[in-house]
Design an enzyme around this catalytic site. Structure first.
Site, PDB file in Angstrom:
ATOM      1  N   VAL A 185       2.217   9.608   4.555  1.00  0.00           N
ATOM      2  CA  VAL A 185       1.896   9.612   3.089  1.00  0.00           C
ATOM      3  C   VAL A 185       0.401  10.084   1.864  1.00  0.00           C
ATOM      4  O   VAL A 185       0.635  10.684   1.392  1.00  0.00           O
ATOM      5  CB  VAL A 185       2.808   9.198   2.279  1.00  0.00           C
ATOM      6  N   THR A 227       4.048   0.893  11.211  1.00  0.00           N
ATOM      7  CA  THR A 227       4.586  -0.576  11.329  1.00  0.00           C
ATOM      8  C   THR A 227       6.010  -0.479  11.391  1.00  0.00           C
ATOM      9  O   THR A 227       6.603  -1.894  12.140  1.00  0.00           O
ATOM     10  CB  THR A 227       3.987  -1.207  10.185  1.00  0.00           C
ATOM     11  N   SER A 235       2.841   0.945   3.431  1.00  0.00           N
ATOM     12  CA  SER A 235       1.438   0.312   3.596  1.00  0.00           C
ATOM     13  C   SER A 235       1.583  -0.241   4.640  1.00  0.00           C
ATOM     14  O   SER A 235       3.253  -0.708   4.029  1.00  0.00           O
ATOM     15  CB  SER A 235       1.660  -0.218   2.331  1.00  0.00           C
ATOM     16  N   LYS A 248      -4.244  -1.956  -3.165  1.00  0.00           N
ATOM     17  CA  LYS A 248      -3.007  -2.169  -3.959  1.00  0.00           C
ATOM     18  C   LYS A 248      -3.740  -1.927  -6.408  1.00  0.00           C
ATOM     19  O   LYS A 248      -3.207  -1.439  -6.736  1.00  0.00           O
ATOM     20  CB  LYS A 248      -2.032  -3.328  -4.179  1.00  0.00           C
ATOM     21  N   TYR A 271      -2.138   8.239 -14.068  1.00  0.00           N
ATOM     22  CA  TYR A 271      -1.278   9.216 -14.478  1.00  0.00           C
ATOM     23  C   TYR A 271      -0.133   9.328 -15.063  1.00  0.00           C
ATOM     24  O   TYR A 271       0.514  10.595 -16.203  1.00  0.00           O
ATOM     25  CB  TYR A 271      -1.018   9.473 -13.074  1.00  0.00           C
ATOM     26  N   TYR A 284      -6.122  -4.696   1.660  1.00  0.00           N
ATOM     27  CA  TYR A 284      -4.829  -4.865   1.304  1.00  0.00           C
ATOM     28  C   TYR A 284      -4.898  -4.877  -0.115  1.00  0.00           C
ATOM     29  O   TYR A 284      -4.366  -4.053  -1.093  1.00  0.00           O
ATOM     30  CB  TYR A 284      -4.188  -5.568   1.893  1.00  0.00           C
TER      31      TYR A 284
END
Length: 338
Positions: free
Chosen positions: A73, A51, A91, A165, A175, A161
């Site tokens: 990524v 983008t 993103s 997220k 994590y 989207y």
């Protein structure tokens, strides 16, 4: 707020040595790279340029502390061992982009976030996830505090989207709890400023580009839906304050004041100094009716709040768009017809 840490632990620590910024060539990512360099941090900018053409970081390339890596990524990657901060900002962020790249948006929010977390886990870095106000969907609570779980349509066009997220927040939290990775989540509300693309698709760059070219500004619906808009310098300052705090969040980062979309268009016309008028168009599916952050959590934790008034930020944005506008033929100049 959900974080158990006390505000005392939010005092800024020493500058990070080496930051990895995914999506670093994008609008917001490029401003983060710039401010990290100002703070004395070495920066690796990773971007697949899906983008962006990379021009946002051209002015940084001569700095020996800056390096650019052209990489998605969502695919595996390695990092230098001295990376101590990972800012995951990769993103597509505008509806025009994530509707064009739905699968890629889901991958970068899921697999891409996993890879960013693995990089932080390997190096012991702090990892900050760029989440979004879109995790609240079309909210039924107003303004939106971090404790609100949201009202999202997972199978609507915006779901790629929103849910990417939301998954990103879930795996980031996992994590932290399962692997002890030092993580934070920032939920970024609409940000505007220099380096936004004219074809971005979001309200302010669209209105500015239209007004500067003398075209009517296209307002969705009747324009009564509200948005919170925050100047990019303030957003970057909030993100970096959270990065330095050691706190997990999530934290809303946005301007705690809402304006109707029609009022934003009118303000753009005033800032440009013309009256191109507005053209009302159909409203997108699942377009949020209201949007405004409750920022009491971040204000209490790190002392952050926006400082740039809307009129000032808008004037700076218009000046940048005007200075970088494609040169148009002068009025009265001869035109070739063929």
């Amino acid at each position: 707020m959900p974080a158990a840490d006390s505000p005392a632990s939010a005092r800024p620590g020493p500058a990070h040595r080496h930051a990895l910024v995914t999506g670093g060539a994008g609008f917001l990512g490029s401003h983060l790279c710039e401010q990290l360099l100002v703070a004395g941090t070495r920066v690796t900018c990773m971007d697949d340029l899906c983008t962006s053409d990379g021009g946002n970081v051209d002015h940084l390339r001569d700095d020996p502390r800056f390096s650019f890596v052209h990489h998605d990524v969502s695919e595996p990657f390695t990092t230098a061992d001295d990376v101590d901060l990972v800012l995951h900002f990769a993103s597509p962020a505008s509806p025009a982009d994530y509707l064009r790249l739905p699968v890629e948006t889901l991958r970068v929010g899921s697999v891409g976030t996993w890879h960013a977390l693995e990089a932080a886990r390997r190096t012991g870095a702090r990892m900050v996830l760029a989440s979004t106000s879109e995790t609240y969907g079309d909210p039924q609570v107003h303004p939106q505090p971090e404790s609100y779980w949201g009202h999202v349509n997972p199978v609507g066009p915006r779901g790629v989207y929103d849910e990417a997220k939301r998954f990103g927040e879930a795996i980031t939290t996992a994590y932290r709890t399962a692997h002890g990775v030092d993580t934070a989540i920032v939920r970024i509300f609409n940000t505007y400023g220099p380096r936004m693309r004219r074809e971005d698709g979001r309200a302010i760059p669209t209105f500015v580009a239209q007004a500067l070219s003398g075209q009517p500004m296209t307002v969705a619906g009747d324009g009564s839906q509200t948005r919170s808009v925050c100047y990019v310098d303030d957003t970057v300052r909030g993100v970096l304050a959270v990065a330095a705090s050691g706190l997990p969040g999530p934290f809303n980062v946005g301007y705690p004041e809402e304006r109707s979309v029609l009022a934003i268009a009118q303000a753009v016309g005033e800032a440009v100094g013309t009256d191109p008028g507005v053209e009302f168009v159909g409203r997108p599916v699942d377009d949020p009716t209201v949007r405004c952050p409750d920022i009491s959590a971040i204000r209490s934790a790190v002392g952050w709040e926006p400082q740039v008034p809307f009129a000032d930020g808008l004037a700076r944005t218009v000046d940048w768009f005007r200075a970088t506008a494609p040169r148009l033929p002068e009025r009265g100049a001869a035109r070739l017809v063929g």
